[in-house]
Scaffold this motif. Structure first.
Motif, PDB file in Angstrom:
ATOM      1  N   HIS A 294      11.549  10.785   3.620  1.00 55.53           N
ATOM      2  CA  HIS A 294      11.203  12.194   3.928  1.00 55.53           C
ATOM      3  C   HIS A 294      11.371  12.459   5.657  1.00 55.53           C
ATOM      4  O   HIS A 294      11.108  11.956   6.481  1.00 55.53           O
ATOM      5  CB  HIS A 294       9.737  12.386   3.545  1.00 55.53           C
ATOM      6  N   LYS A 295      11.855  13.905   5.667  1.00 52.96           N
ATOM      7  CA  LYS A 295      12.213  14.489   6.869  1.00 52.96           C
ATOM      8  C   LYS A 295      10.866  14.951   7.847  1.00 52.96           C
ATOM      9  O   LYS A 295      10.870  14.786   8.943  1.00 52.96           O
ATOM     10  CB  LYS A 295      13.182  15.414   6.717  1.00 52.96           C
ATOM     11  N   HIS A 296      10.100  15.574   7.072  1.00 55.43           N
ATOM     12  CA  HIS A 296       8.951  16.294   7.810  1.00 55.43           C
ATOM     13  C   HIS A 296       7.772  15.187   8.304  1.00 55.43           C
ATOM     14  O   HIS A 296       7.478  14.181   7.636  1.00 55.43           O
ATOM     15  CB  HIS A 296       8.035  17.274   6.844  1.00 55.43           C
ATOM     16  N   LEU A 301       4.242  10.599   7.852  1.00 57.83           N
ATOM     17  CA  LEU A 301       2.964   9.953   8.496  1.00 57.83           C
ATOM     18  C   LEU A 301       2.145   9.634   7.442  1.00 57.83           C
ATOM     19  O   LEU A 301       1.691   8.387   7.293  1.00 57.83           O
ATOM     20  CB  LEU A 301       2.443  10.556   9.472  1.00 57.83           C
ATOM     21  N   GLN A 302       2.050  10.312   6.446  1.00 56.53           N
ATOM     22  CA  GLN A 302       1.076  10.206   5.252  1.00 56.53           C
ATOM     23  C   GLN A 302       1.890   9.048   4.346  1.00 56.53           C
ATOM     24  O   GLN A 302       0.761   8.271   4.034  1.00 56.53           O
ATOM     25  CB  GLN A 302       0.925  11.461   4.414  1.00 56.53           C
ATOM     26  N   HIS A 303       2.947   8.952   4.195  1.00 56.80           N
ATOM     27  CA  HIS A 303       3.572   7.766   3.178  1.00 56.80           C
ATOM     28  C   HIS A 303       3.933   6.664   4.107  1.00 56.80           C
ATOM     29  O   HIS A 303       4.431   5.950   3.034  1.00 56.80           O
ATOM     30  CB  HIS A 303       4.425   8.384   2.390  1.00 56.80           C
ATOM     31  N   ASP A 307       6.084   3.172  -0.992  1.00 54.69           N
ATOM     32  CA  ASP A 307       7.343   3.619  -1.672  1.00 54.69           C
ATOM     33  C   ASP A 307       7.560   5.055  -1.630  1.00 54.69           C
ATOM     34  O   ASP A 307       8.685   5.625  -1.763  1.00 54.69           O
ATOM     35  CB  ASP A 307       7.388   3.137  -3.063  1.00 54.69           C
ATOM     36  N   ALA A 308       6.479   5.721  -1.678  1.00 59.10           N
ATOM     37  CA  ALA A 308       6.560   7.323  -1.311  1.00 59.10           C
ATOM     38  C   ALA A 308       7.062   7.756  -0.028  1.00 59.10           C
ATOM     39  O   ALA A 308       7.617   9.090  -0.209  1.00 59.10           O
ATOM     40  CB  ALA A 308       5.017   7.908  -1.551  1.00 59.10           C
TER      41      ALA A 308
END
Length: 407
Positions: A294-296, A301-303, A307-308
């Motif tokens: 994920h780019k953002h 940071l959250q994932h 796997d997310a």
């Protein structure tokens, strides 16, 4: 992992997504910083992500037994992170993966004075190659490009890098800038050559979609002027001992970018960090897997570590591999060996490669001694050559990350 994949070099890309200010021409995954850099949190996320990449896919052994030939820290602006954070990150990576004895470790740095003071610390932490995006040494052009540094800061940063012990430095420089005359482009290049960096990444400004310059195009030199800049600039680089080994990469001696060559030679790489891409090969018949984060930064940071974190994953269709290989390898002046083509695509060079007969008939390739490269005509019309290899029935989207530009 099959014997063939084991023979491929393995590199590591680490992405740092923050910058002080987004430049109007930039289409990389970079986000203007608001507040302090969350460096401790982000370093921890990178390490969780690396552990996930190494351990979460049953197709690859744990750990990957290949030593890293290179590490590239790109962005964004990695030099927003302290030398202490970079040192901790590299030390932790070394506990997880073996380093080749002559590993190349590159960090991209903004020439702004705030970051330049860290150079000695980066060198002590193990960084042995510095890549600085100066883009121009003309203050008026730097303002047009939205850069946060000026000419004096760029020169000071380069001097500090040398004083810090860096003997392998790349300088990024662009030409065909807004309202730039041929004389101005060549004056910029002459000044950079006079600094005698080991490597120069010299490339034309492009107006990318979804950038400020793409939405509101500035007046840039016409095609004839840009071509004159390119031809005369290449002659000056060659006269100064810089060998063009890739479309926009020039090096002295053996100082070609090992990390970027691994991309162009279709080697394997781990991609860690917000928006980073990874490519890994396994088995026989050859399987190539691509994964993208994920780019953002907030989502990453959250994932990170689960796997997310993956925004995309795909096994590249066997029919796409020749085009993906050629899209990279033909950017090199020396081209590629037929043996490498077979090892990295699972196909023989003459095995009904779409577009090959047409490229040969048009004189766009030179083939001799088991090697293939673009001919003089093919090099001049490289984009046209590459499109010949894209079978109309195959949808390909090869990742050309390279900060990269590579650099």
């Amino acid at each position: 992992m099959g014997r063939e994949a084991q023979q491929l070099p393995l590199a590591l890309y680490l992405h740092f997504p923050w910058c002080v200010r987004k430049c109007p021409y930039c289409d990389f995954n970079s986000h203007p910083l608001r507040g302090e850099v969350p460096e401790a949190e982000y370093v921890e996320a990178l390490l969780r992500d690396l552990d996930f990449e190494l351990q979460n896919d049953s197709r690859f052994p744990i750990p990957d037994s290949r030593p890293l030939v290179s590490i590239f820290m790109g962005g964004g602006t990695p030099s927003l992170f302290s030398d202490r954070a970079i040192g901790r990150l590299l030390e932790a990576v070394s506990r997880r993966l073996d380093f080749a004895r002559d590993i190349e470790i590159t960090l991209e740095a903004n020439p702004g004075t705030a970051e330049a003071g860290h150079f000695a610390g980066y060198r002590a932490a193990g960084v042995n190659r510095l890549s600085m995006g100066i883009q121009s040494l003309d203050d008026a052009q730097l303002r047009r490009l939205g850069r946060i540094h000026d000419r004096a800061e760029a020169l000071r940063a380069y001097d500090l890098a040398r004083r810090a012990g860096f003997d392998n430095v790349n300088l990024d420089l662009m030409y065909a800038l807004p309202e730039q005359a041929v004389a101005g482009a060549l004056a910029d290049l002459n000044e950079v050559i006079a600094l005698q960096p080991e490597h120069i990444s010299w490339y034309q400004l492009t107006l990318e979609p979804n950038t400020e310059f793409g939405l509101h195009p500035p007046p840039v030199p016409d095609g004839d002027s840009a071509w004159t800049m390119q031809e005369q600039g290449q002659a000056r680089l060659a006269a100064a001992g810089y060998v063009q080994y890739e479309v926009s990469a020039y090096a002295r001696g053996s100082r070609q970018s090992r990390h970027n060559r691994n991309y162009w030679e279709f080697g394997d790489y781990l991609g860690i960090g917000a928006g980073a891409h990874a490519k890994r090969s396994s088995g026989m018949p050859l399987t190539v897997t691509r994964r993208a984060r994920h780019k953002h930064p907030r989502t990453y940071l959250q994932h990170a570590g689960s796997d997310a974190v993956l925004q995309e994953r795909r096994v590249v269709a066997a029919a796409e591999l020749p085009f993906e290989f050629l899209m990279n390898a033909l950017r090199l002046r020396e081209g590629f060996s037929c043996a490498d083509f077979a090892a990295r695509t699972g196909r023989d060079w003459d095995e009904r490669i779409p577009g090959l007969a047409v490229a040969r008939a048009r004189g766009l390739l030179d083939e001799a001694g088991g090697r293939v490269c673009a001919s003089a005509l093919g090099w001049r019309h490289l984009n046209g050559l590459l499109t010949l290899f894209l079978d109309a029935g195959v949808l390909s989207n090869p990742e050309m990350s390279l900060k990269g530009g590579s650099e």
